[in-house]
Design a protein around this motif. Structure first.
Motif, PDB file in Angstrom:
ATOM      1  N   TYR B   3       0.920  -1.140  -0.016  1.00  0.00           N
ATOM      2  CA  TYR B   3       0.090  -0.028   0.056  1.00  0.00           C
ATOM      3  C   TYR B   3       0.845   1.002   0.030  1.00  0.00           C
ATOM      4  O   TYR B   3       2.151   1.122   0.474  1.00  0.00           O
ATOM      5  CB  TYR B   3      -1.028   0.095   1.054  1.00  0.00           C
ATOM      6  N   LEU B   6      -0.733   4.238   4.832  1.00  0.00           N
ATOM      7  CA  LEU B   6      -1.460   3.739   6.080  1.00  0.00           C
ATOM      8  C   LEU B   6      -2.287   4.787   6.804  1.00  0.00           C
ATOM      9  O   LEU B   6      -1.643   5.678   7.315  1.00  0.00           O
ATOM     10  CB  LEU B   6      -0.938   2.665   6.856  1.00  0.00           C
ATOM     11  N   GLY B  44     -10.008  -3.083  13.080  1.00  0.00           N
ATOM     12  CA  GLY B  44     -10.411  -3.566  11.907  1.00  0.00           C
ATOM     13  C   GLY B  44      -9.364  -2.993  10.944  1.00  0.00           C
ATOM     14  O   GLY B  44      -8.806  -1.840  10.965  1.00  0.00           O
ATOM     15  N   ALA B  45      -9.404  -3.535   9.679  1.00  0.00           N
ATOM     16  CA  ALA B  45      -8.610  -3.067   8.439  1.00  0.00           C
ATOM     17  C   ALA B  45      -9.054  -3.266   7.321  1.00  0.00           C
ATOM     18  O   ALA B  45      -9.868  -4.358   7.124  1.00  0.00           O
ATOM     19  CB  ALA B  45      -7.037  -3.690   8.587  1.00  0.00           C
ATOM     20  N   LYS B  56      -4.312   1.947   3.099  1.00  0.00           N
ATOM     21  CA  LYS B  56      -4.958   0.951   4.035  1.00  0.00           C
ATOM     22  C   LYS B  56      -5.262   1.680   5.234  1.00  0.00           C
ATOM     23  O   LYS B  56      -4.736   2.457   5.806  1.00  0.00           O
ATOM     24  CB  LYS B  56      -3.523  -0.145   4.546  1.00  0.00           C
ATOM     25  N   GLN B  58      -6.333   1.550   8.977  1.00  0.00           N
ATOM     26  CA  GLN B  58      -6.437   0.814  10.222  1.00  0.00           C
ATOM     27  C   GLN B  58      -7.256   1.470  11.271  1.00  0.00           C
ATOM     28  O   GLN B  58      -6.901   2.543  11.725  1.00  0.00           O
ATOM     29  CB  GLN B  58      -4.965   0.739  10.846  1.00  0.00           C
TER      30      GLN B  58
END
Lengths: 661, 212
Positions: B3, B6, B44-45, B56, B58
């Motif tokens: 990715y 994040l 959760g991701a 991404k 997080q």
């Protein structure tokens, strides 16, 4: 072993609610079958009376069906009619004044004889189905309608009254005692009688001896208010009815008195214990018994003659609003296998010598079994039989045998007596149980909303906790706990999960569930539910970090480098003693050992969980770590407990001593 | 999966407003009418794409109960985005927004993008908070606003993705210092040379210290 008992099963089809439909709180409706299971375990399962059959199981099966399992006897009656009358009315008296439930479907079929006592059977049906409501019926009636009380005939939508039971039992007894009395096929015939004289002449009961006349005049009164209560009927017959005390202390003593009537028999096994063992010896039985029996509708058709000019509420008047469920025929479980297996056991195990050293009664095979995995031990017939008998005797000797209890509990705890064993380990006394009655659990408080939001989310896969009874119990216990512990402690989410194991195990005794819950928190969670608990949590997590570093520096360093601190995963573990992160069947096995340990022991269980995940964690990044703990992977509880004990023994006690904040 | 960036998100708001359900709908595309309550924090991701770049998310899903405040405060640190959720069928959850916002502003970095979410929009018949009220509150406090339904999934994707877009724009504008992890943004493995096993010469100096 001589035994004449049978296990009877009766399957009911409960009302099916629309699953898409929501209740007023926006949550899915509780299935009626779950409500029946809850009612059964809460209201019926703890009724022990020599004149009531015990109902020891209630479970759900496919298509919203619920099966009740209860004791049954097929012995012929002896002709001791005085005892027959005394026993059955004592049963009603107990039902009406102590259980607050109405039988509602008494016929001669609902009386059985166990060789010693007469017992009423089928009594829980109206109670557990809420008078048929949970079966989507306006009433639940016996197949044989001849014994219905007049008010049941005329207002079939109304729940039966205590006095309805008096009529039905009176008539059933007349039927049993005077074999030549003809009871009219149509209950309306008797129901239309204006007074007891008419009933007497209709049944041809004139010129009875005084004793029987008292019975007839006390019970077969068409007018409800003229009928005697069970208590007064017993008095009028010159008997001394039991007194049921409203206050808890007296109730406990009365309860013991009732139980003690069983002692002269000194049965090696209680019937409940026998049923538990039967389940172990017949795995997969639920599928068999869950199968519905198909009865030809014609056999269910009530034998009634339609009369004109009745109230539109009457069954005689094909009223559509009256949806009646007839009690289905029960069937008997095959118990030959159980009896022969019990007979093949060494009789010594039924009479363990607890007080004499050197007379251990363990059988050879059970010594071997004791080294097998817990799951196997819990389902081993012979092993469980021995454990159940042993624990029963130890529990009777507590507190004197407390040390012995703890020693046995270190080996394992039989699921059958888990609630009693836990309570004994926690040192619950009868005086603790009495306190519960006096605590205010009703007054609305500002926490109520939070509690009512949390309870429908608490272990709802469990039928008992999902039932309305379960919700009520959990709410009352939490409110009672707050009432006792405020303002020092406040309500924290997670308290609901923490109470759950005690509620499930003590579903028939809220006071016991509360006493265990309160004691457990005092012992293991001191300070955790303070309004500001940050110091407590920080200390606890610091001890935990310390412990990880002590036993596994590599893992500790890895996690620290990632910044994956216990604050991110261990708070729900310790705040709820693992009840928030594990399902109930795993929690009980952790707690079986946790309860024997000190207040620091839970830290070692946490460490043992980390150890099981160690290899994965060492290869994980921060992201992997946080995700794995959001949904805890499958961990072996038995291994976890063993590891925890080992770690505990290998750590200086000072390293995890609490209480510095 | 590789990715580009994040982003750390945090979901906050009163208990029972549907924080965990929103997360579940976003990560698993399903709805659970009875969701376990959250103690401490859960995670959760999910990967999303913005401007052709893989990002991404997080997501830190926090406990809503008042008692947990002192614990959850520590989770704000290093969040790039926050979803502040209330329940449109419960006025009190809307009334508490100010406290939540103060908490968030005080314990996070000043650039954190905050999205205000009025959840349970499917329960129109039980609505207690008008959409206009939510909009007004958002305008007044400089938040993005959206009404969602974790049950029907309406606007759930948008809520998470629009927040990410806003963060992404801030990065483009240079508002966020992407090398400072306290901002809740991390550069993905293929963009961050210090994460590769063989250091590349020349490009490492400005991005050094950005990982671990």
């Amino acid at each position: 072993m001589e035994a004449n008992f049978e296990f009877a099963v009766l399957t009911l089809k409960t009302a099916s609610n629309n699953l898409d439909c929501c209740g007023t709180n926006g949550l899915p409706l509780t299935p009626s079958s779950v409500a029946v299971v809850g009612n059964c375990k809460a209201l019926v399962a703890n009724c022990r009376h020599p004149n009531l059959v015990e109902c020891f199981d209630c479970y759900r099966s496919k298509h919203e069906k619920v099966t009740l399992v209860f004791e049954h006897y097929t012995l012929d009656f002896d002709d001791n009619f005085d005892k027959l009358i005394f026993d059955t009315f004592s049963a009603l008296h107990y039902l009406h004044s102590n259980v607050y439930c109405v039988h509602g479907c008494i016929t001669p079929e609902s009386i059985v004889f166990d060789g010693l006592n007469y017992k009423l059977t089928l009594w829980p049906l109206n109670c557990v189905t809420e008078n048929g409501r949970l079966l989507d019926a306006s009433s639940i009636l016996p197949q044989d309608l001849r014994f219905l009380a007049p008010e049941q005939v005329f207002s079939v939508n109304e729940p039966p009254l205590q006095k309805s039971d008096i009529w039905s039992l009176g008539l059933a007894l007349i039927f049993l005692i005077f074999k030549n009395v003809k009871i009219p096929e149509n209950p309306v015939e008797l129901a239309l009688c204006k007074n007891v004289e008419e009933v007497i002449s209709k049944l041809g009961l004139e010129k009875l001896p005084l004793k029987w006349e008292l019975l007839v005049r006390g019970t077969l009164q068409p007018r409800v208010h003229k009928r005697l209560s069970a208590k007064n009927l017993l008095k009028s017959l010159g008997q001394k009815p039991e007194e049921f005390e409203k206050n808890a202390l007296d109730a406990l003593i009365t309860y013991d008195k009732i139980n003690s009537t069983d002692i002269p028999e000194a049965r090696p096994l209680r019937i409940r214990e026998a049923y538990h063992l039967w389940c172990l010896s017949s795995s997969g039985y639920r599928e068999i018994t869950g199968r519905e029996k198909n009865y030809k509708p014609i056999l269910n058709f009530p034998s009634l003659v339609v009369l004109e000019n009745q109230n539109n509420n009457s069954i005689a008047n094909n009223d559509k609003s009256a949806n009646i469920v007839f009690i289905p025929q029960f069937s008997l479980l095959p118990i030959e296998n159980l009896k022969s297996r019990l007979n093949s056991l060494n009789t010594k195990i039924f009479y363990p010598l607890l007080l004499t050293q050197g007379f251990e009664t363990h059988s050879r095979t059970n010594l071997e079994t004791s080294s097998l995995p817990l799951i196997i031990r819990e389902s081993d017939f012979e092993y469980q039989c021995e454990r159940i008998v042993l624990y029963k005797h130890i529990l009777e000797g507590v507190p004197y045998l407390r040390q012995r209890l703890l020693e046995e509990a270190k080996k394992d705890i039989t699921p059958f007596y888990r609630s009693e064993i836990w309570a004994s380990i926690l040192n619950i006394k009868w005086s603790d149980l009495i306190k519960y009655d006096k605590i205010d659990k009703m007054t609305p408080t500002s926490t109520d909303r939070q509690i009512s939001v949390d309870i429908p989310r608490c272990h709802q896969y469990n039928d008992l906790l999902a039932s309305p009874q379960g919700h009520k119990k959990l709410k009352r216990i939490l409110k009672a706990w707050l009432n006792v512990n405020e303002p020092n402690y406040v309500y924290w989410q997670g308290l609901d999960s923490l109470a759950a194991p005690f509620v499930v195990l003590n579903f028939d005794s809220e006071a016991m569930a509360f006493a265990c819950f309160d004691t457990f928190i005092k012992k293991y969670l001191r300070g955790f539910f303070n309004k500001d608990n940050s110091a407590t949590i920080q200390e606890y997590l610091a001890l935990f970090s310390h412990l990880i570093a002590f036993h596994d520096p590599l893992l500790f360093n890895h996690l620290r480098t990632l910044g994956f601190t216990p604050e991110l995963y261990a708070i729900p573990w310790f705040l709820t003693m693992f009840t928030h992160v594990l399902p109930l069947h795993k929690i009980v096995h952790i707690w079986d050992t946790l309860l024997l340990g000190s207040e620091s022991f839970p830290l070692y269980i946490g460490l043992a969980i980390l150890m099981q995940l160690r290899d994965q964690l060492l290869g994980y990044t921060f992201n992997d770590c946080i995700l794995i703990f959001s949904d805890l992977p499958e961990i072996s509880i038995e291994r976890c407990v063993k590891d925890a004990i080992k770690l505990f023994c290998a750590t200086p006690k000072s390293a995890t001593a609490r209480g510095w904040v | 999966m590789s990715y580009a960036y994040l982003f750390k998100y945090i979901i906050i708001g009163d208990t029972g407003v549907g924080k965990s359900c929103l997360l579940l709908q976003f990560t698993d595309k399903r709805f659970q009418p009875v969701h376990d309550l959250t103690i401490g924090v859960e995670f959760g991701a999910r990967m999303i794409t913005i401007d052709g770049k893989q990002i991404k998310l997080q997501i830190w899903d926090t406990a809503g109960q008042e008692a947990f405040r002192s614990i959850t405060r520590s989770y704000y640190r290093g969040a790039a985005g926050a979803l502040l959720v209330y329940d449109i069928t419960r006025r009190d959850t809307f009334n508490h927004l100010t406290t939540w916002l103060e908490d968030a502003r005080q314990h996070s970095n000043s650039n954190m993008v905050i999205m205000l979410i009025g959840n349970k929009s499917d329960l129109e018949s039980r609505r207690e908070v008008k959409k206009e009220e939510g909009e007004a509150f958002a305008r007044e406090h400089g938040l993005i606003f959206m009404e969602t339904s974790a049950k029907t999934a309406a606007n759930v994707e948008e809520a998470f993705i629009n927040t990410a877009k806003e963060i992404y724009e801030k990065i483009q504008e240079g508002v966020f210092d992407i090398n400072n992890e306290a901002n809740g943004i991390k550069i993905g493995p293929q963009h961050s040379p210090t994460n590769t096993s063989l250091p590349l010469s020349g490009s490492g100096s400005s991005q050094g210290g950005g990982c671990c």
